[in-house]
Design a protein around this motif. Structure first.
Motif, PDB file in Angstrom:
ATOM      1  N   TYR A 299      -0.090   2.457  25.358  1.00 26.02           N
ATOM      2  CA  TYR A 299       1.116   2.542  26.185  1.00 26.02           C
ATOM      3  C   TYR A 299       1.049   3.747  27.105  1.00 26.02           C
ATOM      4  CZ  TYR A 299       2.998  -0.889  22.922  1.00 26.02           C
ATOM      5  OH  TYR A 299       3.184  -2.016  22.169  1.00 26.02           O
ATOM      6  N   VAL A 300       1.372   3.534  28.378  1.00 25.40           N
ATOM      7  CA  VAL A 300       1.450   4.611  29.364  1.00 25.40           C
ATOM      8  C   VAL A 300       2.758   4.436  30.116  1.00 25.40           C
ATOM      9  CG1 VAL A 300       0.371   5.765  31.310  1.00 25.40           C
ATOM     10  CG2 VAL A 300      -1.055   4.567  29.629  1.00 25.40           C
ATOM     11  N   ILE A 301       3.717   5.322  29.857  1.00 31.20           N
ATOM     12  CA  ILE A 301       5.038   5.219  30.476  1.00 31.20           C
ATOM     13  C   ILE A 301       5.292   6.500  31.252  1.00 31.20           C
ATOM     14  CG2 ILE A 301       7.503   4.949  30.061  1.00 31.20           C
ATOM     15  CD1 ILE A 301       6.778   3.397  27.522  1.00 31.20           C
ATOM     16  N   GLN A 302       5.436   6.379  32.560  1.00 29.31           N
ATOM     17  CA  GLN A 302       5.633   7.539  33.418  1.00 29.31           C
ATOM     18  C   GLN A 302       6.976   7.445  34.145  1.00 29.31           C
ATOM     19  OE1 GLN A 302       2.271   9.511  35.352  1.00 29.31           O
ATOM     20  NE2 GLN A 302       1.178   7.548  35.262  1.00 29.31           N
ATOM     21  N   GLY A 303       7.437   8.604  34.614  1.00 32.11           N
ATOM     22  CA  GLY A 303       8.649   8.659  35.427  1.00 32.11           C
ATOM     23  C   GLY A 303       9.933   8.533  34.643  1.00 32.11           C
ATOM     24  N   LYS A 304       9.905   8.861  33.345  1.00 34.57           N
ATOM     25  CA  LYS A 304      11.104   8.733  32.519  1.00 34.57           C
ATOM     26  C   LYS A 304      11.871  10.051  32.464  1.00 34.57           C
ATOM     27  CE  LYS A 304      10.811   4.449  31.554  1.00 34.57           C
ATOM     28  NZ  LYS A 304      11.868   3.522  32.042  1.00 34.57           N
ATOM     29  N   ARG A 305      13.099  10.058  32.968  1.00 34.51           N
ATOM     30  CA  ARG A 305      13.937  11.254  33.000  1.00 34.51           C
ATOM     31  C   ARG A 305      15.305  10.953  32.393  1.00 34.51           C
ATOM     32  NH1 ARG A 305      11.851  15.118  36.448  1.00 34.51           N
ATOM     33  NH2 ARG A 305      10.085  14.423  37.712  1.00 34.51           N
ATOM     34  N   ASP A 306      16.076  12.022  32.151  1.00 37.92           N
ATOM     35  CA  ASP A 306      17.459  11.897  31.690  1.00 37.92           C
ATOM     36  C   ASP A 306      17.602  11.022  30.447  1.00 37.92           C
ATOM     37  OD1 ASP A 306      18.244  13.443  33.879  1.00 37.92           O
ATOM     38  OD2 ASP A 306      18.442  11.674  35.157  1.00 37.92           O
ATOM     39  N   GLY A 307      16.883  11.396  29.402  1.00 35.52           N
ATOM     40  CA  GLY A 307      17.019  10.676  28.139  1.00 35.52           C
ATOM     41  C   GLY A 307      16.218   9.399  28.054  1.00 35.52           C
ATOM     42  N   GLY A 308      15.438   9.109  29.084  1.00 32.96           N
ATOM     43  CA  GLY A 308      14.687   7.862  29.110  1.00 32.96           C
ATOM     44  C   GLY A 308      13.542   7.799  28.126  1.00 32.96           C
ATOM     45  N   LYS A 309      13.085   8.937  27.630  1.00 26.34           N
ATOM     46  CA  LYS A 309      11.947   8.926  26.709  1.00 26.34           C
ATOM     47  C   LYS A 309      12.295   8.219  25.402  1.00 26.34           C
ATOM     48  CE  LYS A 309       9.342  12.884  28.443  1.00 26.34           C
ATOM     49  NZ  LYS A 309       8.596  14.105  28.089  1.00 26.34           N
ATOM     50  N   LEU A 310      13.464   8.519  24.865  1.00 21.87           N
ATOM     51  CA  LEU A 310      13.874   7.860  23.633  1.00 21.87           C
ATOM     52  C   LEU A 310      14.028   6.359  23.852  1.00 21.87           C
ATOM     53  CD1 LEU A 310      14.804   7.802  20.719  1.00 21.87           C
ATOM     54  CD2 LEU A 310      17.097   8.461  21.500  1.00 21.87           C
TER      55      LEU A 310
END
Length: 386
Positions: A299-310
């Protein structure tokens, strides 16, 4: 005759809000006692009695064998309601047999193990006692209000090895038949026996100081506290973890990042062990895509901000059919707080920001970001948690 493990947990807690599902050594506090009951061969079923939607959700996500949730009445979940009130409520609701054995276990005693539950039930089944409770032997000298010693002769102070001390309830569990509970309307009745537990189990978690002490003791006495074999997904931040957080630019303005090759081997070892791998980062660069492709990350997830990681991690969990508590994650800054606070194994580099280092139960690695922290945690997962 059935043997029921019963864990009452309220959503309200004055000293530590939502204490029962706050992360303790990588898992919600309630997990440890429910897991012990679930693993105990003597227990037929485990019931978690709660008034909280949040607690019910956590218990269901844990997917522990033999475990169900019972929604207790709100009137029996107040600060003044007794534990006996919810015990009797459930006994009536489930129409338990008078011969059923009822094991009341407390979520605030995470040191309880399956072995201690099975050992206590073996003692109980010998038939010498009508009920029993767990205790520790307290070798301390106690005094009365009038200045006289309570449990020893101060003129002949005994040596510790010659001193029997006193039995003290550690609050871990109580065993009784349904008939005894209903007759006395109490968790204990008749001839009461004592099941001895180790002295460190005397710690109960009722205030924040207890929490700190309990985590230190738990890690000392439970080397596998991240729960062997439970890590199925290993995620990492990028900047400040896989890199040293430095920003490098060429004269043409091209951005560069320096990665540590040992981290690549860490991901590879995890993959060989069947653990899925990935990165979640707030940045969005082709460099990370190329590095992730070389590492063959799942998995490669980029550009996640403002609580988006969870949210992203939870999406992966749903796709994989696993719980967030089966995830390990390394992060270093405040944009990682939400995810670090929920995963089963949270870790950070030694140079992470203070807010991250203060997360209860977080595993602070010896290396700084970019110095091989993924390899360090991978080795820990594969050696300590397998």
């Amino acid at each position: 005759m059935a043997v029921i493990g019963f864990v009452p947990v309220r959503g309200g807690s004055q000293s530590i809000p939502l204490k029962n599902i706050r992360m303790f050594c990588g898992y919600p506090l309630v997990y440890w006692v429910v897991r012990a009951l679930s693993d105990a061969t003597s227990i037929d079923r485990v019931v978690v009695a709660t008034d909280s939607d949040d607690i019910e959700k956590v218990i269901n996500e844990l997917s522990l064998p033999k475990t169900t949730v019972y929604r207790r009445l709100s009137s029996n979940a107040t600060d003044v309601a007794s534990t006996e009130s919810v015990m009797l409520e459930y006994i009536e609701y489930a129409q338990l047999s008078l011969t059923d054995v009822f094991v009341l276990a407390q979520a605030t005693s995470p040191f309880t193990t399956a072995d201690s539950i099975d050992g206590a039930l073996q003692l109980y089944e010998a038939g010498r006692y009508d009920s029993l409770l767990s205790c520790v032997r307290q070798k301390r000298f106690f005094w009365n209000d009038n200045g006289t010693p309570m449990n020893y002769d101060h003129c002949h102070r005994p040596r510790r090895q010659d001193f029997n001390g006193l039995w003290m309830e550690n609050g871990a569990f109580y065993v009784n038949k349904v008939a005894g509970i209903m007759k006395e309307r109490n968790r204990l009745s008749g001839i009461i026996g004592i099941y001895e537990m180790p002295s460190h189990t005397a710690v109960e978690i009722d205030d924040p100081d207890d929490w700190l002490v309990a985590e230190l003791l738990f890690r000392q006495h439970n080397r596998s506290c991240c729960d062997k074999g439970r890590i199925k997904l290993f995620l990492s931040d990028v900047d400040g973890v896989l890199t040293d957080a430095g920003m490098y630019y060429t004269e043409n303005g091209d951005e560069l990042k320096k990665f540590n090759t040992r981290d690549g081997m860490g991901f590879s070892l995890l993959q060989q062990a069947g653990v899925k791998t990935g990165v979640i980062t707030t940045e969005n660069t082709a460099i990370v895509d190329r590095r992730a492709k070389k590492l063959r990350l799942n998995y490669v997830i980029q550009g996640k901000r403002d609580g988006g990681k969870l949210a992203s991690a939870l999406d992966i969990c749903r796709e994989e059919g696993i719980s967030i508590h089966e995830v390990a994650y390394i992060g270093d800054d405040i944009n990682c707080l939400d995810l670090l606070s929920q995963v089963g194994l949270a870790a950070c580099p030694s140079d992470a920001v203070d807010q991250v280092k203060r997360i209860p139960g977080i595993h602070i690695l010896s290396k700084k970001g970019g110095e091989g922290v993924v390899r360090e945690l991978a080795d820990y997962v594969l050696s300590e948690c397998r």
